[in-house]
Design a protein around this motif. Structure first.
Motif, short mmCIF file in Angstrom:
data_model
loop_
_atom_site.label_atom_id
_atom_site.label_comp_id
_atom_site.label_asym_id
_atom_site.label_seq_id
_atom_site.Cartn_x
_atom_site.Cartn_y
_atom_site.Cartn_z
N ILE A 88 33.59 -13.68 -11.92
CA ILE A 88 32.59 -13.59 -12.98
C ILE A 88 31.19 -13.48 -12.38
O ILE A 88 30.36 -12.70 -12.85
CB ILE A 88 32.70 -14.79 -13.96
N SER A 89 30.94 -14.22 -11.32
CA SER A 89 29.63 -14.14 -10.65
C SER A 89 29.39 -12.76 -10.07
O SER A 89 28.29 -12.22 -10.14
CB SER A 89 29.53 -15.19 -9.55
N LEU A 90 30.42 -12.18 -9.49
CA LEU A 90 30.28 -10.83 -8.93
C LEU A 90 30.02 -9.80 -10.03
O LEU A 90 29.19 -8.91 -9.86
CB LEU A 90 31.52 -10.46 -8.12
N TYR A 113 35.03 -18.53 -20.93
CA TYR A 113 36.32 -18.80 -20.28
C TYR A 113 36.80 -20.21 -20.63
O TYR A 113 37.93 -20.41 -21.07
CB TYR A 113 36.20 -18.62 -18.77
N GLY A 114 35.92 -21.20 -20.43
CA GLY A 114 36.29 -22.59 -20.71
C GLY A 114 36.53 -22.87 -22.18
O GLY A 114 37.29 -23.77 -22.54
N PRO A 157 41.60 -22.15 -22.98
CA PRO A 157 42.47 -23.27 -23.39
C PRO A 157 42.99 -23.15 -24.82
O PRO A 157 44.10 -23.58 -25.12
CB PRO A 157 41.57 -24.49 -23.24
N VAL A 158 42.19 -22.55 -25.71
CA VAL A 158 42.62 -22.40 -27.11
C VAL A 158 43.80 -21.43 -27.20
O VAL A 158 44.78 -21.69 -27.89
CB VAL A 158 41.45 -21.93 -27.99
N TYR A 159 43.71 -20.33 -26.48
CA TYR A 159 44.74 -19.29 -26.58
C TYR A 159 45.84 -19.41 -25.53
O TYR A 159 46.80 -18.66 -25.58
CB TYR A 159 44.09 -17.90 -26.52
N THR A 170 43.74 -23.80 -18.45
CA THR A 170 42.94 -22.79 -17.78
C THR A 170 43.81 -22.35 -16.60
O THR A 170 44.86 -22.95 -16.36
CB THR A 170 41.60 -23.34 -17.28
N VAL A 171 43.39 -21.37 -15.86
CA VAL A 171 44.18 -20.95 -14.70
C VAL A 171 44.33 -22.12 -13.72
O VAL A 171 45.43 -22.41 -13.24
CB VAL A 171 43.54 -19.72 -14.01
#
Length: 134
Positions: free
Chosen positions: A27-29, A49-50, A54-56, A61-62
């Motif tokens: 994401i930073s890249l 992402y956070g 988790p909802v879906y 999270t990974v």
């Protein structure tokens, strides 16, 4: 009701570190493309992402999936956007307004409490547990 083990400090920290490496770096890249807005885009990407994953992805999270832990609501209802907003946004505001003191208190709570719940877990009515497959 299935009894589940609460996830402690080190496994939760490991999941956050994995998320930072596996998701945060890409994401930073990607955010670098946006020049002067890169910080905003990077933070927004990690926030979304956070919030959404988790909802879906059933509370994972990974990083949490790799570590075998997941976020669950105390009432056993599925996670919702509202629950995750409380956990991330309101929890984050509490940590920010206290200049990180509440974050340190949360880390101590996860390490010392029997239910391993942090302040953001209390705010959102959640708990982080080891999944049943481990």
């Amino acid at each position: 009701m299935v009894l589940q083990r609460h996830a402690g400090f080190w496994v939760r920290l490991g999941a956050v570190i994995l998320d930072g490496i596996i998701i945060g770096i890409p994401i930073s890249l990607i955010a670098l493309v946006f020049g002067e807005y890169r910080d905003i885009i990077g933070r927004l990407g990690m926030f979304l992402y956070g919030l959404l994953v988790p909802v879906y992805y059933s509370g994972y999270t990974v990083g949490k999936k790799i570590c075998g832990i997941q976020i669950k609501r105390l009432d056993d209802e599925p996670l919702s956007i509202g629950t995750m907003l409380m956990r991330l946004l309101i929890g984050g505001l509490v940590y920010g307004f206290t200049l990180g003191v509440a974050l340190i208190i949360s880390a101590i709570m996860v390490a010392a409490r029997e239910d391993k719940r942090a302040l953001h877990d209390f705010i959102a009515g959640t708990v982080v547990v080891h999944n049943n497959r481990n």
